[in-house]
Design an enzyme around this catalytic site. Structure first.
Site, PDB file in Angstrom:
ATOM      1  N   ASP A 171      25.040 -53.114  66.206  1.00 14.95           N
ATOM      2  CA  ASP A 171      26.422 -53.599  66.084  1.00 14.95           C
ATOM      3  C   ASP A 171      27.449 -52.476  66.241  1.00 14.95           C
ATOM      4  OD1 ASP A 171      25.480 -56.152  65.664  1.00 14.95           O
ATOM      5  OD2 ASP A 171      25.494 -55.967  63.482  1.00 14.95           O
ATOM      6  N   ARG A 230      29.228 -58.002  74.905  1.00 15.08           N
ATOM      7  CA  ARG A 230      29.903 -56.758  74.494  1.00 15.08           C
ATOM      8  C   ARG A 230      29.858 -55.678  75.566  1.00 15.08           C
ATOM      9  NH1 ARG A 230      28.313 -56.749  68.036  1.00 15.08           N
ATOM     10  NH2 ARG A 230      30.014 -58.168  67.483  1.00 15.08           N
ATOM     11  N   LYS A 249      25.785 -61.093  71.954  1.00 16.33           N
ATOM     12  CA  LYS A 249      26.430 -61.020  70.631  1.00 16.33           C
ATOM     13  C   LYS A 249      27.637 -61.969  70.613  1.00 16.33           C
ATOM     14  CE  LYS A 249      23.531 -58.159  68.902  1.00 16.33           C
ATOM     15  NZ  LYS A 249      22.597 -58.666  67.887  1.00 16.33           N
TER      16      LYS A 249
HETATM   17  C1  S3P Z   1      21.811 -59.242  61.908  1.00 15.32           C
HETATM   18  C2  S3P Z   1      20.974 -58.871  62.936  1.00 15.32           C
HETATM   19  C3  S3P Z   1      21.479 -58.417  64.253  1.00 15.32           C
HETATM   20  C4  S3P Z   1      22.944 -58.017  64.189  1.00 15.32           C
HETATM   21  C5  S3P Z   1      23.769 -59.025  63.443  1.00 15.32           C
HETATM   22  C6  S3P Z   1      23.269 -59.153  62.015  1.00 15.32           C
HETATM   23  C7  S3P Z   1      21.216 -59.721  60.653  1.00 15.32           C
HETATM   24  O1  S3P Z   1      21.328 -59.468  65.181  1.00 15.32           O
HETATM   25  O2  S3P Z   1      23.466 -57.846  65.486  1.00 15.32           O
HETATM   26  O3  S3P Z   1      25.132 -58.646  63.411  1.00 15.32           O
HETATM   27  O4  S3P Z   1      21.940 -59.816  59.640  1.00 15.32           O
HETATM   28  O5  S3P Z   1      20.007 -60.003  60.644  1.00 15.32           O
HETATM   29  P1  S3P Z   1      19.955 -59.738  65.967  1.00 15.32           P
HETATM   30  O6  S3P Z   1      18.952 -60.251  65.027  1.00 15.32           O
HETATM   31  O7  S3P Z   1      20.322 -60.752  67.021  1.00 15.32           O
HETATM   32  O8  S3P Z   1      19.584 -58.407  66.562  1.00 15.32           O
END
Ligand code: S3P
Length: 445
Positions: free
Chosen positions: A321, A352, A348
């Site tokens: 992120d 992005r 996302k």
């Molecule tokens: C998150 C996992 C990530 C991240 C998101 C929060 C989480 O996503 O980008 O902001 O809280 O498990 P992904 O599981 O798609 O990588």
């Protein structure tokens, strides 16, 4: 839409505690909302994403309240105790809320319809649906696996052994949360470790979690199904992904000095800080401690002359992120920064990679977008700025370009600052308190 403009700013100074960690806040509400007895949660992020999760858990029968003192209270009926919601569950902008909740629903005998905003309705849900269907649920989604979707949960969920095809903490968590109400052991294998907040919080609530790391970096996480989850107290750390905006702003504005208090420093979240150190930052981590099973520290950040670096693909899971704000640091650094392994950035809250490339180019920064990489050439001085950037319903794109505006020669405007409230309500006020110069304009840019 409310446009927000960041004006060139001299230096930031002071100390602040950014709001609670978004990932941990979602998990706190879901797991405490399932556990038997009253759990207390301090420091919960009261951003729109997390409030949507609170509303969804209430619709599923959990008792969730905010006390006048800001402490949250949650009471559940144990795994298997969720009830069918009588209305559509709207997760707003939140992929984490949506995918983790799909996991909870999958192993309960109920039917639930889920939707979200325009951004969430364009994000892939099949990656979570696929393992949940192997556990016995049915997920009926729009063509391509998009929301709105319906989860028909299973009355007899099966534990599975699942190898993650994408490095996703959300998919891992969806499977583990579904496994809470399956008999036997549910196992998820990940090729590269992703954030482990679900594992830590489930252990904190009394579930039995086993973790085995192989020599090739693969990790296998096993959960013993149908645990007794008892009430607990949770202190949510400040979100390192939110702290990143002030930290980078302080690094790139000469003469700055900041103290960021109580920040989560889970090693699976701190890739940005490692990258910044390679660029020449000297960030001091003080008072390291543990809160509710998560490591926390105070961070001291001073401005520094940054150099371009190569960020290898294997760092992506620990800073997934943070590429938007790292790209802004790169735009102010001297030399070339190459970031690789960024394919996941395309799915996302916005694409992005494309949003960063377009916005940086508009701000006069030399940038090149590859299929899964980003190359930024900094000149070691304030970038030109002087542009309006589209936030595209993406809080981190909005905040990153506002930080660039503080460090640019001319102001940078973000067309819609509304999405910032999904993860960091108070961003503008907190940053202004440190010396940042912003001006709001109603009606969009
Ligand atoms: C998150 C996992 C990530 C991240 C998101 C929060 C989480 O996503 O980008 O902001 O809280 O498990 P992904 O599981 O798609 O990588």
């Amino acid at each position: 839409m409310e446009a927000l403009t960041a004006h060139p700013t001299d230096a930031l100074s002071g100390s602040l505690r950014v709001p609670g960690d978004k990932s941990i806040s979602h998990r706190a509400l879901m797991i405490a909302g399932l556990a038997v007895g009253e759990s207390k949660i301090d420091g919960l992020l009261e951003g729109e994403d997390v409030l949507r999760t609170a509303a969804a858990m209430r619709a599923l029968g959990s008792e969730i309240e905010r006390g006048a003192d800001g402490q949250w209270h949650a009471r559940g009926r144990g795994p298997g105790g969720l009830v069918e919601p009588s209305a559509v569950l709207d997760l707003g902008n939140s992929g984490t809320g949506a995918r983790l909740l799909m996991g909870l629903l999958a192993s309960h005998p109920l039917t639930a319809v889920m939707t979200g905003d325009e951004s969430l309705r364009a994000r892939p849900m099949a990656r979570a649906a696929e393992p949940l269907e192997r556990m016995g649920a049915r997920v009926i989604a729009r063509d391509g696996g998009y929301m709105p979707l319906t989860v028909v949960g299973s009355a007899d969920p099966l534990p599975i052994h699942y190898e993650l095809p994408v490095p996703s903490a959300q998919v891992k968590s969806a499977v583990l949360l579904a496994g809470l109400n399956a008999p036997g052991t549910t196992t998820v294998v990940e090729r590269a470790p992703t954030r482990d907040h679900t594992e830590r919080m489930l252990s904190h609530f009394g579930a039995r979690i086993g973790i085995a790391a192989a020599a090739d970096g693969r990790r296998s996480i096993s959960l013993a199904g149908q645990p007794e989850l008892g009430a607990r107290h949770i202190q949510v750390p400040a979100d390192p992904s939110s702290a990143a905006f002030a930290a980078v702003a302080a690094l790139i504005l000469p003469g700055s000095r900041l103290r960021l208090e109580g920040v989560g420093v889970n090693p699976l979240r701190t890739g940005l800080y490692a990258s910044l150190e390679e660029m020449g930052a000297g960030i001091v981590f003080e008072n390291r401690r543990e809160q509710s099973g998560e490591p926390v520290a105070d961070l001291l950040v001073e401005s520094a002359e940054l150099q371009g670096i190569e960020v290898a693909a294997d760092r992506a899971p620990s800073m997934i992120d943070e590429y938007p704000i790292l790209a802004m640091a790169a735009a102010c650094a001297r030399g070339r920064t190459v970031m690789r392994g960024l394919g996941e950035l395309r799915v996302k809250e916005s694409d992005r990679l494309a949003a960063l490339a377009r916005g940086l180019a508009a701000c006069g920064v030399q940038v090149e977008e590859g299929p899964d990489s980003l190359t930024v050439d900094g000149r070691g001085a304030r970038p030109p700025g002087g542009a309006t950037v589209a936030a595209q319903l993406d809080h981190r794109i909005a905040m990153a370009f506002l930080v660039l505006g503080l460090a640019a020669e001319r102001p940078v405007t973000v067309d819609d600052a509304g999405p910032i409230a999904t993860s960091y309500p108070g961003f503008q006020a907190q940053m202004s308190g440190l010396g940042a110069r912003f001006a709001a304009r109603r009606g969009g840019a």
